[in-house]
Design a protein around this motif. Structure first.
Motif, mmCIF file in Angstrom:
data_model
loop_
_atom_site.group_PDB
_atom_site.id
_atom_site.type_symbol
_atom_site.label_atom_id
_atom_site.label_comp_id
_atom_site.label_asym_id
_atom_site.label_seq_id
_atom_site.Cartn_x
_atom_site.Cartn_y
_atom_site.Cartn_z
ATOM 1 N N ILE A 31 -3.269 -0.310 -8.014
ATOM 2 C CA ILE A 31 -4.852 -0.695 -7.959
ATOM 3 C C ILE A 31 -5.579 0.617 -8.192
ATOM 4 O O ILE A 31 -5.407 1.634 -7.478
ATOM 5 N N GLU A 82 0.845 -1.291 -0.184
ATOM 6 C CA GLU A 82 0.069 0.025 -0.013
ATOM 7 C C GLU A 82 1.001 1.377 0.200
ATOM 8 O O GLU A 82 1.722 1.416 0.678
ATOM 9 N N LYS A 83 0.785 2.211 -0.857
ATOM 10 C CA LYS A 83 1.099 3.496 -0.990
ATOM 11 C C LYS A 83 2.775 3.535 -0.832
ATOM 12 O O LYS A 83 3.365 4.211 0.046
HETATM 13 C C1 G1P Z 1 -7.471 3.145 -1.874
HETATM 14 C C2 G1P Z 1 -6.806 1.938 -1.835
HETATM 15 C C3 G1P Z 1 -5.518 1.927 -2.690
HETATM 16 C C4 G1P Z 1 -5.893 1.974 -4.289
HETATM 17 C C5 G1P Z 1 -6.719 3.349 -4.341
HETATM 18 C C6 G1P Z 1 -7.485 3.617 -5.529
HETATM 19 O O1 G1P Z 1 -6.591 4.201 -1.442
HETATM 20 O O2 G1P Z 1 -6.312 1.892 -0.347
HETATM 21 O O3 G1P Z 1 -4.752 0.744 -2.680
HETATM 22 O O4 G1P Z 1 -4.879 2.113 -5.049
HETATM 23 O O5 G1P Z 1 -7.785 3.247 -3.219
HETATM 24 O O6 G1P Z 1 -8.197 4.693 -5.863
HETATM 25 P P1 G1P Z 1 -7.341 5.725 -1.137
HETATM 26 O O7 G1P Z 1 -7.485 6.398 -2.518
HETATM 27 O O8 G1P Z 1 -8.574 5.465 -0.618
HETATM 28 O O9 G1P Z 1 -6.363 6.590 -0.305
#
Ligand code: G1P
Length: 304
Positions: A213, A200-201
């Protein structure tokens, strides 16, 4: 098991829409109005996602909301008063438009309580998706695609039978905003990858690839006990990406590159681009709007 039966089992009927976020990036617009209800032209952002899901064959929509998000629930309720009023005023055009909106069979709302992250939002929908695979739609990501993005994922799921996440190739300077997968192509399946790991990130230095993603998933119910067991990490939130990374130890997960145009309406520039994109697609607006954009050129509007 006969192939026909397998197909029935693999049909996805439910889509979960996490929508409890506070929308702080759009304050003050989101002080009273949920960010999901901000319109792109004349349709709330979340309606684009619901229409996509319905066009992909989804019957049940589960909205995961929080405090101050009542307007989303109301938006999807049948408004008999409004319909009566439109009829009385002879606005059969508007009435027909409202009645022809694609609708799921059911829309159910569940409260997230504390905003503990995307993994937590999915977990609170557990009771409502029962024991079937389901879709997750992050409505911030508005995707114009044919077939709809959710349908593209369902097709991969129907073939391979394991969870699928939507991905898009992302420039290095934006990759730190996303979950990122390391993956290898699946033979004979264009744009489909078998995921080896996900994070993640990550910083752009640590990103395992440029496959980010984007907000569409097909998940299986075995994600729930995993999410349940994750202690809070990564900023005190339960990340869906972390849950999927753990699920990888038990079954394959696939990534599917979406064939379509995606807008990240969670950022201001993405929201503006999406507004322009959908306005230019509208037969009743495109000509006048294009003309207006031409007059703007690169000049900064001064208001006089
Ligand atoms: C979420 C997910 C992340 C994904 C993204 C897509 O992050 O945690 O893995 O890539 O959506 O928009 P957020 O944008 O809510 O921080």
């Amino acid at each position: 098991m006969p192939a026909e039966r397998l197909h029935v089992l693999r049909t996805i009927r439910t889509a979960v829409f996490p929508a409890a976020g506070l929308g702080t990036r759009f304050l003050p617009a989101t002080k009273v109005i949920p960010k999901e209800m901000l319109p792109l032209v004349d349709k709330p952002i979340i309606q684009y996602g619901v229409e996509e899901a319905v066009a992909a064959g989804i019957e049940h929509v589960v909205l995961v909301t929080g405090q101050g998000k009542r307007a989303i629930e109301d938006h999807f309720a049948v408004d008999t008063n409004l319909q009566r009023l439109l009829k009385a005023r002879g606005r059969t055009d508007l009435l027909a438009e409202i009645q022809s909106l694609p609708r799921p069979t059911s829309v159910t709302t569940v409260q997230q309580g504390e905003p503990l992250g995307l993994g937590h939002a999915v977990l609170v929908a557990r009771k409502l998706v029962s024991d079937e695979a389901f879709a997750v739609v992050l409505s911030d990501d508005v995707i114009d695609a044919n077939p709809p993005a959710v349908r593209q994922l369902i097709s991969v799921y129907e073939k391979l039978g394991d969870p699928v996440v939507a991905v898009e190739r992302m420039p290095a300077d934006q990759i730190n905003n996303y979950g990122v997968v390391s993956a290898e192509p699946v033979a004979d399946e264009d744009g489909v990858y078998r995921i080896r790991g996900m994070v993640e990130k990550p910083s752009k230095e640590d990103a395992p690839s440029d496959l980010a993603i984007i907000g569409r998933y097909i998940l299986t119910p075995d994600i729930f006990p995993i999410l349940d067991s994750i202690t809070c990490n990564a900023g005190d939130e339960i990340q869906l990406t972390d849950g999927l990374q753990r699920l990888l130890a038990h079954r394959p997960i696939y990534a599917c590159e979406i064939d379509g145009v995606r807008h990240d309406t969670g950022s201001k520039i993405g929201f503006l681009r999406a507004t322009a994109y959908f306005a230019l697609k509208r037969p009743d607006l495109s000509e006048a709007f294009r003309e207006y954009l031409r007059t703007l050129g690169t000049a900064t509007p001064t208001g006089d």
